[in-house]
Design a protein around this motif. Structure first.
Motif, PDB file in Angstrom:
ATOM      1  N   ALA A 201       0.820  -1.208   0.000  1.00 33.01           N
ATOM      2  CA  ALA A 201       0.000   0.000   0.000  1.00 33.01           C
ATOM      3  C   ALA A 201       0.857   1.263   0.000  1.00 33.01           C
ATOM      4  O   ALA A 201       0.555   2.241  -0.701  1.00 33.01           O
ATOM      5  N   ALA A 202       1.933   1.260   0.783  1.00 33.33           N
ATOM      6  CA  ALA A 202       2.793   2.438   0.866  1.00 33.33           C
ATOM      7  C   ALA A 202       3.503   2.703  -0.457  1.00 33.33           C
ATOM      8  O   ALA A 202       3.617   3.853  -0.900  1.00 33.33           O
ATOM      9  N   LEU A 203       3.993   1.644  -1.098  1.00 33.15           N
ATOM     10  CA  LEU A 203       4.657   1.816  -2.389  1.00 33.15           C
ATOM     11  C   LEU A 203       3.674   2.324  -3.443  1.00 33.15           C
ATOM     12  O   LEU A 203       4.002   3.220  -4.231  1.00 33.15           O
ATOM     13  N   LYS A 204       2.479   1.772  -3.450  1.00 31.64           N
ATOM     14  CA  LYS A 204       1.465   2.234  -4.411  1.00 31.64           C
ATOM     15  C   LYS A 204       1.111   3.695  -4.166  1.00 31.64           C
ATOM     16  O   LYS A 204       0.934   4.477  -5.116  1.00 31.64           O
ATOM     17  N   GLN A 205       1.050   4.088  -2.903  1.00 30.51           N
ATOM     18  CA  GLN A 205       0.725   5.471  -2.589  1.00 30.51           C
ATOM     19  C   GLN A 205       1.849   6.402  -3.046  1.00 30.51           C
ATOM     20  O   GLN A 205       1.587   7.493  -3.579  1.00 30.51           O
ATOM     21  N   ALA A 206       3.086   5.982  -2.858  1.00 28.36           N
ATOM     22  CA  ALA A 206       4.215   6.807  -3.301  1.00 28.36           C
ATOM     23  C   ALA A 206       4.224   6.946  -4.822  1.00 28.36           C
ATOM     24  O   ALA A 206       4.482   8.026  -5.359  1.00 28.36           O
ATOM     25  N   HIS A 207       3.933   5.856  -5.529  1.00 29.46           N
ATOM     26  CA  HIS A 207       3.870   5.924  -6.993  1.00 29.46           C
ATOM     27  C   HIS A 207       2.755   6.860  -7.452  1.00 29.46           C
ATOM     28  O   HIS A 207       2.892   7.560  -8.466  1.00 29.46           O
ATOM     29  N   ALA A 208       1.661   6.879  -6.710  1.00 31.07           N
ATOM     30  CA  ALA A 208       0.503   7.686  -7.106  1.00 31.07           C
ATOM     31  C   ALA A 208       0.654   9.158  -6.731  1.00 31.07           C
ATOM     32  O   ALA A 208      -0.094   9.997  -7.254  1.00 31.07           O
ATOM     33  N   ASP A 209       1.575   9.477  -5.862  1.00 27.33           N
ATOM     34  CA  ASP A 209       1.761  10.857  -5.414  1.00 27.33           C
ATOM     35  C   ASP A 209       2.334  11.699  -6.558  1.00 27.33           C
ATOM     36  O   ASP A 209       3.450  11.456  -7.014  1.00 27.33           O
ATOM     37  N   PRO A 210       1.627  12.703  -7.040  1.00 21.84           N
ATOM     38  CA  PRO A 210       2.113  13.497  -8.176  1.00 21.84           C
ATOM     39  C   PRO A 210       3.375  14.298  -7.871  1.00 21.84           C
ATOM     40  O   PRO A 210       4.084  14.695  -8.794  1.00 21.84           O
ATOM     41  N   GLU A 211       3.670  14.514  -6.588  1.00 19.06           N
ATOM     42  CA  GLU A 211       4.865  15.276  -6.219  1.00 19.06           C
ATOM     43  C   GLU A 211       6.113  14.394  -6.130  1.00 19.06           C
ATOM     44  O   GLU A 211       7.224  14.900  -6.057  1.00 19.06           O
ATOM     45  N   THR A 212       5.912  13.088  -6.116  1.00 15.13           N
ATOM     46  CA  THR A 212       7.038  12.154  -5.995  1.00 15.13           C
ATOM     47  C   THR A 212       7.586  11.783  -7.368  1.00 15.13           C
ATOM     48  O   THR A 212       6.827  11.411  -8.257  1.00 15.13           O
ATOM     49  N   ARG A 213       8.904  11.872  -7.503  1.00 13.44           N
ATOM     50  CA  ARG A 213       9.548  11.451  -8.748  1.00 13.44           C
ATOM     51  C   ARG A 213      10.405  10.207  -8.565  1.00 13.44           C
ATOM     52  O   ARG A 213      10.599   9.440  -9.513  1.00 13.44           O
ATOM     53  N   VAL A 214      10.954  10.031  -7.367  1.00 17.12           N
ATOM     54  CA  VAL A 214      11.816   8.872  -7.081  1.00 17.12           C
ATOM     55  C   VAL A 214      11.444   8.343  -5.694  1.00 17.12           C
ATOM     56  O   VAL A 214      11.128   9.120  -4.785  1.00 17.12           O
ATOM     57  N   ILE A 215      11.488   7.015  -5.545  1.00 19.37           N
ATOM     58  CA  ILE A 215      11.170   6.359  -4.275  1.00 19.37           C
ATOM     59  C   ILE A 215      12.420   5.684  -3.727  1.00 19.37           C
ATOM     60  O   ILE A 215      13.135   4.991  -4.459  1.00 19.37           O
ATOM     61  N   VAL A 216      12.691   5.887  -2.442  1.00 22.79           N
ATOM     62  CA  VAL A 216      13.764   5.172  -1.753  1.00 22.79           C
ATOM     63  C   VAL A 216      13.122   4.158  -0.820  1.00 22.79           C
ATOM     64  O   VAL A 216      12.273   4.500   0.006  1.00 22.79           O
ATOM     65  N   LEU A 217      13.512   2.895  -0.968  1.00 21.76           N
ATOM     66  CA  LEU A 217      13.012   1.814  -0.115  1.00 21.76           C
ATOM     67  C   LEU A 217      14.116   1.448   0.863  1.00 21.76           C
ATOM     68  O   LEU A 217      15.177   0.947   0.458  1.00 21.76           O
ATOM     69  N   ALA A 218      13.876   1.702   2.139  1.00 18.18           N
ATOM     70  CA  ALA A 218      14.883   1.475   3.172  1.00 18.18           C
ATOM     71  C   ALA A 218      14.269   0.653   4.307  1.00 18.18           C
ATOM     72  O   ALA A 218      13.173   0.102   4.171  1.00 18.18           O
ATOM     73  N   ALA A 219      14.984   0.573   5.430  1.00 22.00           N
ATOM     74  CA  ALA A 219      14.487  -0.197   6.566  1.00 22.00           C
ATOM     75  C   ALA A 219      15.077   0.347   7.859  1.00 22.00           C
ATOM     76  O   ALA A 219      16.229   0.809   7.888  1.00 22.00           O
ATOM     77  N   GLU A 220      14.298   0.278   8.911  1.00 21.60           N
ATOM     78  CA  GLU A 220      14.753   0.696  10.229  1.00 21.60           C
ATOM     79  C   GLU A 220      15.565  -0.433  10.877  1.00 21.60           C
ATOM     80  O   GLU A 220      15.364  -1.613  10.589  1.00 21.60           O
ATOM     81  N   GLY A 221      16.491  -0.070  11.761  1.00 20.91           N
ATOM     82  CA  GLY A 221      17.225  -1.073  12.517  1.00 20.91           C
ATOM     83  C   GLY A 221      18.491  -1.559  11.845  1.00 20.91           C
ATOM     84  O   GLY A 221      18.994  -0.956  10.904  1.00 20.91           O
ATOM     85  N   ARG A 222      19.005  -2.697  12.335  1.00 18.66           N
ATOM     86  CA  ARG A 222      20.316  -3.172  11.900  1.00 18.66           C
ATOM     87  C   ARG A 222      20.279  -4.098  10.690  1.00 18.66           C
ATOM     88  O   ARG A 222      21.332  -4.466  10.159  1.00 18.66           O
TER      89      ARG A 222
ATOM     90  N   GLN B 286      21.016  -2.355   4.529  1.00 17.47           N
ATOM     91  CA  GLN B 286      22.031  -2.578   5.545  1.00 17.47           C
ATOM     92  C   GLN B 286      21.868  -3.975   6.122  1.00 17.47           C
ATOM     93  O   GLN B 286      20.770  -4.523   6.136  1.00 17.47           O
ATOM     94  N   GLY B 287      22.954  -4.574   6.568  1.00 18.88           N
ATOM     95  CA  GLY B 287      22.881  -5.881   7.208  1.00 18.88           C
ATOM     96  C   GLY B 287      22.305  -6.947   6.304  1.00 18.88           C
ATOM     97  O   GLY B 287      22.534  -6.971   5.091  1.00 18.88           O
ATOM     98  N   ALA B 288      21.523  -7.833   6.914  1.00 16.64           N
ATOM     99  CA  ALA B 288      20.984  -8.976   6.183  1.00 16.64           C
ATOM    100  C   ALA B 288      19.849  -8.580   5.249  1.00 16.64           C
ATOM    101  O   ALA B 288      18.956  -7.824   5.616  1.00 16.64           O
ATOM    102  N   CYS B 289      19.929  -9.091   4.035  1.00 19.24           N
ATOM    103  CA  CYS B 289      18.822  -9.006   3.057  1.00 19.24           C
ATOM    104  C   CYS B 289      18.500 -10.459   2.732  1.00 19.24           C
ATOM    105  O   CYS B 289      19.032 -11.021   1.773  1.00 19.24           O
ATOM    106  N   ALA B 290      17.686 -11.078   3.564  1.00 18.26           N
ATOM    107  CA  ALA B 290      17.469 -12.518   3.481  1.00 18.26           C
ATOM    108  C   ALA B 290      16.101 -12.840   2.895  1.00 18.26           C
ATOM    109  O   ALA B 290      15.140 -12.082   3.055  1.00 18.26           O
TER     110      ALA B 290
END
Length: 259
Positions: free
Chosen positions: A39-60, A104-108
């Motif tokens: 849902a969050a990714l779809k909302q970012a794609h639909a936002d007319p002010e957004t041109r690029v999306i960064v997908l990150a993560a909290e923690g280690r 960062q860290g594990a991408c499992a």
């Protein structure tokens, strides 16, 4: 922009940050994260002010894969992959805007698939892609077979899958599965800076280049050429192109508006 229980979503100018937010579980996927991330990714794609999306993560860790502790007995795994995980992958691969992963860290497990599916990836030097499925009698999912085959070839892909292997950040960079490797703790800042730079470019270029590259995987050269030509025709007739040509001739920096 919106509140989700397991994902952070915020916009800074033309860049939207979507961050997995289950750090105590190493951002492992439960049903809430599967729903929220799509849902969050779809909302970012639909936002007319957004041109690029960064997908990150909290923690280690970027993502520890599926949360085995949260798995419900008798769950239909095939249905979950098709109905819950596939929308996440589609939002990355089929969404119109470029997605830059900051890892960062594990991408499992499915976390490795998120990195591989992204348009661009920044990994920290201690980060790694880990396909642990064989250790519990499974095969990789999230489209991992398809992406690994194209990145490292059949033999290396098979070896990595059946041996529950890891690809360190430097190896992912060499294989073309990452674009940049940065020091520990710097992936998100590097990805946000890169995204801000890309966001100054023409929106059609960002969108159409992604679309043509995706189509090229399944189309012949002739079909890809025709699709590319059709989109180039749209770009050439845009106001952005006209303004950029004038700026180029005047040795000025163009300002792209998407017009």
């Amino acid at each position: 922009m919106s509140d989700f229980s397991t994902v952070l979503l915020e916009r800074s100018g033309p860049v939207s940050l979507v961050a997995l937010n289950r750090p105590d579980a190493l951002n492992a996927f439960d049903e809430h994260l599967r729903r929220d991330l799509a849902a969050a990714l779809k909302q970012a794609h639909a936002d007319p002010e957004t041109r690029v999306i960064v997908l990150a993560a909290e923690g280690r860790a970027f993502c520890a894969g599926a949360d085995l502790k949260a798995a419900k007995p008798g769950r239909d795994t095939q249905a979950s992959l098709m109905n819950e995980y596939k929308p996440v992958m589609d939002a990355i691969t089929k969404g119109p805007k470029p997605v830059i992963v900051a890892a960062q860290g594990a991408c499992a497990g499915i976390g490795a698939s998120l990195v591989m599916a992204s348009d661009l990836a920044v990994m920290e030097e201690d980060s790694y892609l880990y396909l642990a499925f064989a250790a519990i009698g499974l095969i990789p999912d999230g489209g991992a077979h398809w992406m690994l085959l194209r990145a490292i070839g059949k033999k290396r892909a098979y070896e990595m899958i059946v041996s529950a292997g890891r690809l360190k950040a430097a190896e992912a960079l060499e294989a073309g599965l990452a674009n940049k490797v940065v020091a520990k703790g710097e992936a998100r800042a590097a990805a946000m800076e890169w995204a801000a730079t890309l966001a100054q470019g023409a929106p059609r270029t960002l969108r159409y280049a992604k679309s043509v590259l995706a189509a090229a995987d399944d189309h012949s050269f002739d079909d890809s050429y025709a699709y590319e030509a059709a989109l180039q025709g749209i770009c050439a007739n845009s106001q952005d192109n006209a303004d950029a040509v004038k700026a180029f001739l005047k040795k000025e920096k163009p300002v792209f508006t998407g017009a």
